[in-house]
Design an enzyme around this catalytic site. Structure first.
Site, PDB file in Angstrom:
ATOM      1  N   MET A   1       0.841  -1.198   0.000  1.00  0.00           N
ATOM      2  CA  MET A   1       0.000   0.000   0.000  1.00  0.00           C
ATOM      3  C   MET A   1       0.882   1.258   0.000  1.00  0.00           C
ATOM      4  SD  MET A   1      -3.476  -0.847   1.974  1.00  0.00           S
ATOM      5  CE  MET A   1      -2.965  -0.537   3.638  1.00  0.00           C
ATOM      6  N   GLY A   2       2.139   1.094  -0.395  1.00  0.00           N
ATOM      7  CA  GLY A   2       3.023   2.252  -0.528  1.00  0.00           C
ATOM      8  C   GLY A   2       3.586   2.754   0.787  1.00  0.00           C
TER       9      GLY A   2
ATOM     10  N   LEU B   1       6.742   3.165   1.310  1.00  0.00           N
ATOM     11  CA  LEU B   1       7.648   2.021   1.442  1.00  0.00           C
ATOM     12  C   LEU B   1       8.722   2.242   2.504  1.00  0.00           C
ATOM     13  CD1 LEU B   1       8.086   1.200  -2.356  1.00  0.00           C
ATOM     14  CD2 LEU B   1       6.402   0.291  -0.741  1.00  0.00           C
TER      15      LEU B   1
ATOM     16  N   GLY C   1      10.920  -2.828   5.454  1.00  0.00           N
ATOM     17  CA  GLY C   1      10.123  -4.073   5.472  1.00  0.00           C
ATOM     18  C   GLY C   1       9.700  -4.445   4.061  1.00  0.00           C
ATOM     19  N   HIS C   2       9.164  -3.451   3.335  1.00  0.00           N
ATOM     20  CA  HIS C   2       8.773  -3.687   1.942  1.00  0.00           C
ATOM     21  C   HIS C   2      10.007  -4.015   1.098  1.00  0.00           C
ATOM     22  CE1 HIS C   2       5.591  -0.658   3.233  1.00  0.00           C
ATOM     23  NE2 HIS C   2       4.863  -1.695   2.890  1.00  0.00           N
TER      24      HIS C   2
ATOM     25  N   GLU D   1       5.962 -11.517   7.395  1.00  0.00           N
ATOM     26  CA  GLU D   1       5.515 -12.188   8.633  1.00  0.00           C
ATOM     27  C   GLU D   1       5.023 -11.187   9.665  1.00  0.00           C
ATOM     28  OE1 GLU D   1       8.684 -14.724   9.965  1.00  0.00           O
ATOM     29  OE2 GLU D   1       8.093 -16.329   8.580  1.00  0.00           O
TER      30      GLU D   1
ATOM     31  N   GLN E   1      -2.358 -12.304   7.985  1.00  0.00           N
ATOM     32  CA  GLN E   1      -2.617 -12.021   6.573  1.00  0.00           C
ATOM     33  C   GLN E   1      -1.882 -13.018   5.676  1.00  0.00           C
ATOM     34  OE1 GLN E   1      -2.738  -7.962   4.551  1.00  0.00           O
ATOM     35  NE2 GLN E   1      -0.607  -8.522   4.265  1.00  0.00           N
TER      36      GLN E   1
ATOM     37  N   SER F   1       6.344  -0.141  10.015  1.00  0.00           N
ATOM     38  CA  SER F   1       4.976  -0.087   9.502  1.00  0.00           C
ATOM     39  C   SER F   1       4.721   1.332   9.005  1.00  0.00           C
ATOM     40  CB  SER F   1       3.986  -0.417  10.635  1.00  0.00           C
ATOM     41  OG  SER F   1       2.701   0.083  10.325  1.00  0.00           O
ATOM     42  N   SER F   2       3.970   1.450   7.924  1.00  0.00           N
ATOM     43  CA  SER F   2       3.644   2.794   7.414  1.00  0.00           C
ATOM     44  C   SER F   2       2.902   3.583   8.493  1.00  0.00           C
ATOM     45  CB  SER F   2       2.794   2.691   6.158  1.00  0.00           C
ATOM     46  OG  SER F   2       3.424   1.821   5.248  1.00  0.00           O
TER      47      SER F   2
HETATM   48  P1  AMP Z   1       1.490  -2.891   3.503  1.00  0.00           P
HETATM   49  O1  AMP Z   1       2.045  -1.862   2.566  1.00  0.00           O
HETATM   50  O2  AMP Z   1       1.493  -2.482   4.918  1.00  0.00           O
HETATM   51  O3  AMP Z   1       0.172  -3.454   3.013  1.00  0.00           O
HETATM   52  O4  AMP Z   1       2.501  -4.110   3.436  1.00  0.00           O
HETATM   53  C1  AMP Z   1       2.864  -4.724   2.233  1.00  0.00           C
HETATM   54  C2  AMP Z   1       3.652  -5.970   2.520  1.00  0.00           C
HETATM   55  O5  AMP Z   1       4.816  -5.639   3.275  1.00  0.00           O
HETATM   56  C3  AMP Z   1       2.862  -6.992   3.363  1.00  0.00           C
HETATM   57  O6  AMP Z   1       3.138  -8.291   2.890  1.00  0.00           O
HETATM   58  C4  AMP Z   1       3.410  -6.773   4.741  1.00  0.00           C
HETATM   59  O7  AMP Z   1       3.333  -7.923   5.553  1.00  0.00           O
HETATM   60  C5  AMP Z   1       4.862  -6.447   4.427  1.00  0.00           C
HETATM   61  N1  AMP Z   1       5.462  -5.717   5.542  1.00  0.00           N
HETATM   62  C6  AMP Z   1       4.996  -4.586   6.137  1.00  0.00           C
HETATM   63  N2  AMP Z   1       5.779  -4.250   7.174  1.00  0.00           N
HETATM   64  C7  AMP Z   1       6.778  -5.175   7.235  1.00  0.00           C
HETATM   65  C8  AMP Z   1       7.899  -5.376   8.080  1.00  0.00           C
HETATM   66  N3  AMP Z   1       8.178  -4.553   9.084  1.00  0.00           N
HETATM   67  N4  AMP Z   1       8.697  -6.445   7.857  1.00  0.00           N
HETATM   68  C9  AMP Z   1       8.426  -7.296   6.838  1.00  0.00           C
HETATM   69  N5  AMP Z   1       7.387  -7.161   6.003  1.00  0.00           N
HETATM   70  C10 AMP Z   1       6.565  -6.118   6.190  1.00  0.00           C
END
Ligand code: AMP
Length: 279
Positions: free
Chosen positions: A30-31, A33, A36-37, A149, A154, A186-187
Site C-alpha cells: 500500500m506504498g 515504502l 520491510g517492503h 511475517e 494475513q 509499519s507505514s
Molecule cells: P502494507 O504496505 O502495509 O500493506 O505491506 C505490504 C507488505 O509488506 C505486506 O506483505 C506486509 O506484511 C509487508 N510488511 C509490512 N511491514 C513489514 C515489516 N516490518 N517487515 C516485513 N514485512 C513487512
C-alpha cells in the site's frame, strides 16, 4: 523501471516479458515504502525473475472509522526507492480500474481465519484484502508472491486463499524487519509522536518477556494477563488482543509448543500489530 498505471498496459508488458521465459514475482503493497517492503522486494529478485511491485491503498479493507482518509501517501518517494533497488515494474492502478475489474469465474471463499484476531475487530479487513489480492493475482498471474511475517495472519489468510482458489502462485514469507529499537516497521508508525514511539518500542520488549516467562513456566493465562497489565501501565490506550495461537491459528497449543504470540494494541488512535514465534 516501467511505471504502469493501467491494467491493459501492465498485461501487455507482462506478456512480452513472459515470452522471454521469465518468472513473475509480485510484491503487493500500500506504498509509503520502508525497509520491510524493500526486504521483500530484494527477496523477490532472482535469475530470470521479473519483479512487480504494486502500490494500491485498498479502500475495501478499511472500516468506516479507520484511517483510509489519512493513510500516508508518498508515491514519488516510493518510485525513487524502487528505481534505486531496480524493480522491473511498479503497478500504480487507479482506484476505479481495480474496483471495477471483474475476475474471471473466481468466487471469493469465506475462510475461518477471517473471523479471529484482526478479523474480529476489523471485519472488513480480510474480505477487503482478499478481494484485491484475487484481482491482482488474476491480472498478473504471478509465479511467486511475497508477504511479510509482520502481518502473519494475513500471510496465513493469503495461503488459504491461494489453496482454496487453486492459484498457481507460490506464497513466500519474509521476516519482520524492525528498526534499531525493535519497533516492527509499519507505514502507520508515521502517525506516532515521540511519546507514543516510546510506548511502541516496548511492544517487542513485552513480547520477548512474555515468551521468556512462558518457556520458563507454561502458564499462558496468568502470564498474558500480567503482561497485559504492564502494557496498560506504560500507556497503551487499548489492547485489542494479546493471544497465543498455534501456527494454524488454533487456540489449542500443540505439545511441541509450536506457536506464536499475537498482539494488536492502540497507542492513541494508532493501531499497531506484531507477533513472535515461541518455538
Ligand atoms: P502494507 O504496505 O502495509 O500493506 O505491506 C505490504 C507488505 O509488506 C505486506 O506483505 C506486509 O506484511 C509487508 N510488511 C509490512 N511491514 C513489514 C515489516 N516490518 N517487515 C516485513 N514485512 C513487512
Amino acid at each position: 523501471m516501467i511505471i504502469s498505471r493501467s491494467i491493459k498496459s501492465l498485461q501487455k508488458q507482462i506478456k512480452s516479458l513472459k515470452l522471454r521465459n521469465n518468472k513473475i514475482s509480485l510484491v503487493p503493497t500500500m506504498g509509503s515504502l520502508h525497509e520491510g517492503h524493500l526486504s521483500l522486494i530484494k527477496k523477490a529478485k532472482g535469475k530470470k525473475r521479473i519483479v512487480i511491485v504494486s502500490i494500491f491503498i485498498n479502500p475495501t479493507q478499511f472500516g468506516a472509522n479507520e484511517d483510509f482518509a489519512k493513510y500516508p501517501k508518498n508515491t514519488s518517494r516510493d518510485i525513487n526507492l524502487l528505481k534505486k533497488i531496480s524493480t522491473d515494474i511498479v503497478f500504480l492502478p487507479h482506484n476505479k480500474d481495480i474496483l471495477k475489474y471483474k475476475t474471471s469465474k473466481l468466487k471469493q471463499p469465506k475462510l475461518p481465519v477471517e473471523k479471529i484476531l484482526c478479523g474480529k475487530s476489523r471485519p472488513r479487513y480480510f474480505p477487503g484484502v482478499g478481494k484485491i489480492i484475487i484481482k491482482l493475482f488474476d491480472i498478473i498471474k504471478p509465479d511467486y508472491a511475497y508477504f511479510g511475517e509482520k502481518d502473519y495472519q494475513q500471510l496465513y489468510f493469503i495461503k488459504q486463499l491461494v489453496k482454496s482458489l487453486k492459484f498457481h502462485t507460490k506464497i513466500i514469507p519474509g521476516k519482520t524487519i524492525r528498526d534499531s529499537s525493535g519497533i516492527a516497521l509499519s507505514s502507520r508508525n508515521l502517525y506516532l509522536n515521540d511519546a507514543q514511539k516510546l510506548i511502541a518500542k516496548n511492544i517487542i520488549v513485552i513480547l520477548r518477556k512474555t515468551k521468556r516467562e512462558l518457556l520458563r513456566n507454561w502458564n499462558p493465562l496468568k502470564i498474558l494477563n500480567q503482561n497485559k497489565k504492564i502494557l496498560i501501565d506504560i500507556g497503551v490506550s487499548k489492547i485489542d488482543y494479546f493471544e497465543l495461537r498455534s501456527e494454524n491459528f488454533n487456540k489449542n497449543i500443540p505439545k511441541d509448543r509450536k506457536c506464536r504470540l499475537f498482539i494488536a494494541v492502540f497507542i492513541g488512535s494508532t493501531r499497531l500489530i506484531d507477533n513472535i514465534k515461541i518455538n
